[in-house]
Design a protein around this motif. Structure first.
Motif, mmCIF file in Angstrom:
data_model
loop_
_atom_site.group_PDB
_atom_site.id
_atom_site.type_symbol
_atom_site.label_atom_id
_atom_site.label_comp_id
_atom_site.label_asym_id
_atom_site.label_seq_id
_atom_site.Cartn_x
_atom_site.Cartn_y
_atom_site.Cartn_z
ATOM 1 N N GLU A 333 0.820 -1.208 0.000
ATOM 2 C CA GLU A 333 0.000 0.000 0.000
ATOM 3 C C GLU A 333 0.856 1.261 0.000
ATOM 4 N N GLN A 334 2.002 1.199 0.655
ATOM 5 C CA GLN A 334 2.862 2.381 0.739
ATOM 6 C C GLN A 334 3.901 2.454 -0.377
ATOM 7 N N GLY A 335 4.017 1.392 -1.158
ATOM 8 C CA GLY A 335 5.082 1.361 -2.159
ATOM 9 C C GLY A 335 6.437 1.087 -1.554
ATOM 10 N N GLY A 336 6.448 0.483 -0.341
ATOM 11 C CA GLY A 336 7.708 0.238 0.349
ATOM 12 C C GLY A 336 8.598 -0.769 -0.338
ATOM 13 N N PHE A 337 7.991 -1.747 -1.026
ATOM 14 C CA PHE A 337 8.802 -2.733 -1.743
ATOM 15 C C PHE A 337 9.588 -2.082 -2.874
ATOM 16 N N PHE A 338 8.957 -1.160 -3.604
ATOM 17 C CA PHE A 338 9.640 -0.486 -4.707
ATOM 18 C C PHE A 338 10.827 0.332 -4.173
ATOM 19 N N GLN A 339 10.613 1.012 -3.061
ATOM 20 C CA GLN A 339 11.694 1.798 -2.466
ATOM 21 C C GLN A 339 12.846 0.908 -2.012
ATOM 22 N N ALA A 340 12.495 -0.189 -1.318
ATOM 23 C CA ALA A 340 13.536 -1.068 -0.785
ATOM 24 C C ALA A 340 14.330 -1.743 -1.899
ATOM 25 N N PHE A 341 13.641 -2.225 -2.942
ATOM 26 C CA PHE A 341 14.347 -2.897 -4.033
ATOM 27 C C PHE A 341 15.186 -1.904 -4.839
ATOM 28 N N ALA A 342 14.679 -0.678 -4.969
ATOM 29 C CA ALA A 342 15.489 0.351 -5.638
ATOM 30 C C ALA A 342 16.739 0.665 -4.834
ATOM 31 N N PHE A 343 16.596 0.698 -3.499
ATOM 32 C CA PHE A 343 17.754 0.948 -2.633
ATOM 33 C C PHE A 343 18.739 -0.221 -2.731
ATOM 34 N N MET A 344 18.211 -1.440 -2.809
ATOM 35 C CA MET A 344 19.078 -2.608 -2.971
ATOM 36 C C MET A 344 19.844 -2.559 -4.285
ATOM 37 N N ALA A 345 19.148 -2.147 -5.352
ATOM 38 C CA ALA A 345 19.802 -2.074 -6.664
ATOM 39 C C ALA A 345 20.922 -1.043 -6.671
ATOM 40 N N SER A 346 20.736 0.029 -5.914
ATOM 41 C CA SER A 346 21.764 1.074 -5.851
ATOM 42 C C SER A 346 22.895 0.710 -4.901
ATOM 43 N N HIS A 347 22.583 -0.095 -3.869
ATOM 44 C CA HIS A 347 23.584 -0.430 -2.852
ATOM 45 C C HIS A 347 23.519 -1.929 -2.592
ATOM 46 N N LEU A 348 24.354 -2.681 -3.310
ATOM 47 C CA LEU A 348 24.340 -4.132 -3.172
ATOM 48 C C LEU A 348 24.787 -4.584 -1.791
ATOM 49 N N ASP A 349 25.615 -3.785 -1.115
ATOM 50 C CA ASP A 349 26.029 -4.160 0.231
ATOM 51 C C ASP A 349 24.842 -4.144 1.199
ATOM 52 N N PHE A 350 23.849 -3.271 0.939
ATOM 53 C CA PHE A 350 22.647 -3.282 1.767
ATOM 54 C C PHE A 350 21.867 -4.582 1.577
ATOM 55 N N ALA A 351 21.791 -5.068 0.333
ATOM 56 C CA ALA A 351 21.110 -6.338 0.078
ATOM 57 C C ALA A 351 21.792 -7.479 0.830
ATOM 58 N N MET A 352 23.115 -7.479 0.824
ATOM 59 C CA MET A 352 23.857 -8.508 1.545
ATOM 60 C C MET A 352 23.603 -8.401 3.053
ATOM 61 N N HIS A 353 23.597 -7.182 3.572
ATOM 62 C CA HIS A 353 23.344 -6.980 5.002
ATOM 63 C C HIS A 353 21.937 -7.443 5.382
ATOM 64 N N SER A 354 20.962 -7.212 4.522
ATOM 65 C CA SER A 354 19.590 -7.637 4.809
ATOM 66 C C SER A 354 19.492 -9.154 4.882
ATOM 67 N N VAL A 355 20.179 -9.836 3.962
ATOM 68 C CA VAL A 355 20.163 -11.302 3.965
ATOM 69 C C VAL A 355 20.833 -11.837 5.225
#
Length: 444
Positions: A333-355
């Motif tokens: 509803e908030q579009g939070g997934f789009f924001q988070a995935f866009a942030f992951m695409a820009s910062h791959l280290d954030f994706a690794m930290h989330s995992v």
């Protein structure tokens, strides 16, 4: 008239686009009030909770459990009314009486205890370091380019709960579990409180230092006791209230020594106000919110365990099921997934930290259940209390949090009171066992 209609259409289109894309991530220096984010999250959960509550009330009013039928009836009955445990009798035969179980040797027990202690320490110390990294340090910052922080705490809650839900589901699918008969919707109460406590915990790191948050967690025994008295009518011994008072003194000494609640909160946090008082106030409110919701979660789950005799993995599965449902709907509803995935695409280290954060959370929960089942809650509490002390030390070493002499004294008071509480509880249990009358051998 036509121009007026075009203006209305443009406004509606802008509103639709904003709903799809979600609220924009604020740039550095912009005002981003956490109560607004909290309200938006609550409204998102309400889109599921309110219709479900009305439906449950209606089904109970028409006595659907007795009158209902059809393909959907078993599912509705399980979700709203629960299953009758008597309907699912097991055919297991009791074990032969001549079979005796051998107690594990001291060496084997020691190996198991070391395994549990190391597993818990590695899982949750890593989780704490990564959590602080995500919430307090900017990603992509260089000498030439400014960095940006990840601000969507709800997405981190969703990621953690998703992996925990999968792990619990796989365990239940391949192991034998008791039939508890608990209505599925009752898991949603502790799910909501668990989501809120985690959200408050992540948000608090924007306004207080990690050592302050850890000490706040250590002192959550106070709201747990108060909530237990309100929710369950529990009574507590004098030593429990005395050690709770010592915890309050210790955390007060530490907070008074902090001044501006840590260098990250004082300089980097986006808050209601730019002065230090606003940072401290926001951090305090968020920590109180975390402890209040977390206290309700543990007491509500304790009531479910006591009433329905379910396993820990069944509780883990039910709570995380609703947690994934609530957070995913709110994020969509908030579009939070789009924001988070866009942030992951820009910062791959954030994706690794989330995992890594999710893996540590799920593995840590497995170690919790195994440790309690093998060695009991006292040993588990000692291990986790030691972990809190190590977490503060590790955070200060990695992220450079200053601790004054008064703050160090507060930390010592907190952990001394925790270990004193463990000792008093263990001694009371041992005395109770000694005073228990031994049955006479002449009695059958």
């Amino acid at each position: 008239m036509q121009s007026r209609l075009l203006q209305i259409a443009s406004v509606l289109a802008a509103v639709f686009v904003s709903l799809v894309q979600g609220p924009p991530i604020p740039a550095e220096g912009e005002t981003n009030v956490w109560p607004v984010r909290l309200l938006i999250n609550i409204l998102g959960y309400a889109t599921l909770v309110v219709p479900a509550a009305l439906l449950i009330k209606y089904l109970k009013k028409i006595n659907y459990k007795e009158k209902g039928s059809g393909i959907c009836f078993p599912v509705v009955k399980t979700c709203v009314f629960g299953d009758e445990v008597g309907e699912h009798k097991t055919t297991d035969q009791p074990a032969p009486l001549n079979i005796t179980t051998r107690e594990p040797s001291t060496f084997v027990s020691g190996i198991k205890l070391a395994f549990c202690a190391v597993g818990l320490q590695v899982s949750y110390l890593t989780w704490g370091v990564i959590q602080e990294r995500i919430m307090t340090i900017e990603y992509g910052k260089t000498d030439d380019t400014p960095g940006e922080k990840f601000g969507n705490s709800q997405f981190l809650v969703f990621v953690n709960r998703s992996l925990a839900f999968i792990v619990a589901g796989l365990y239940i699918a391949f192991t034998r579990q008791p039939r508890h008969g608990c209505p599925l919707h009752k898991f949603s109460y502790s799910s909501i409180s668990n989501i809120m406590s985690s959200w408050f915990q992540y948000e608090a790191l924007k306004y207080v230092s990690f050592p302050t948050q850890v000490l706040g967690k250590a002192c959550k025994v106070i709201p747990v006791m108060l909530m237990g008295k309100v929710v369950s009518g529990n009574t507590y011994e004098f030593y429990e209230w005395a050690t709770a008072g010592m915890l309050s003194v210790g955390i007060s000494l530490f907070l008074l020594s902090q001044g501006q609640s840590g260098k990250h909160a004082a300089h980097d946090a986006i808050d209601i106000t730019n002065d230090a008082a606003g940072v401290v106030l926001s951090g305090f409110i968020l920590m109180v919110g975390y402890m209040a919701f977390d206290s309700f979660t543990s007491n509500w789950q304790g009531q479910l365990f006591k009433t329905y005799k379910m396993s820990s993995f069944q509780m883990m599965f039910g709570v995380n099921l609703f947690s994934c449902l609530f957070t995913s709907v709110s994020l969509l509803e908030q579009g939070g997934f789009f924001q988070a995935f866009a942030f992951m695409a820009s910062h791959l280290d954030f994706a690794m930290h989330s995992v890594i954060l999710s893996i540590c959370s799920a593995v840590g929960q497995l170690f919790i259940f195994y440790t309690i089942s093998e060695f009991g809650p006292v040993i588990f509490t000692i291990i986790m209390t030691t972990r809190q002390a190590l977490a503060i030390l590790l955070s200060c070493l990695i992220y450079g949090h200053p601790v004054s002499a008064i703050g160090g004294l507060g930390i010592l008071v907190v952990f001394f009171s925790l270990f004193l509480r463990i000792y008093a509880r263990t001694r009371k249990t041992a005395l109770a066992k000694q005073q228990k009358p031994i049955p006479s051998p002449n009695k059958v």
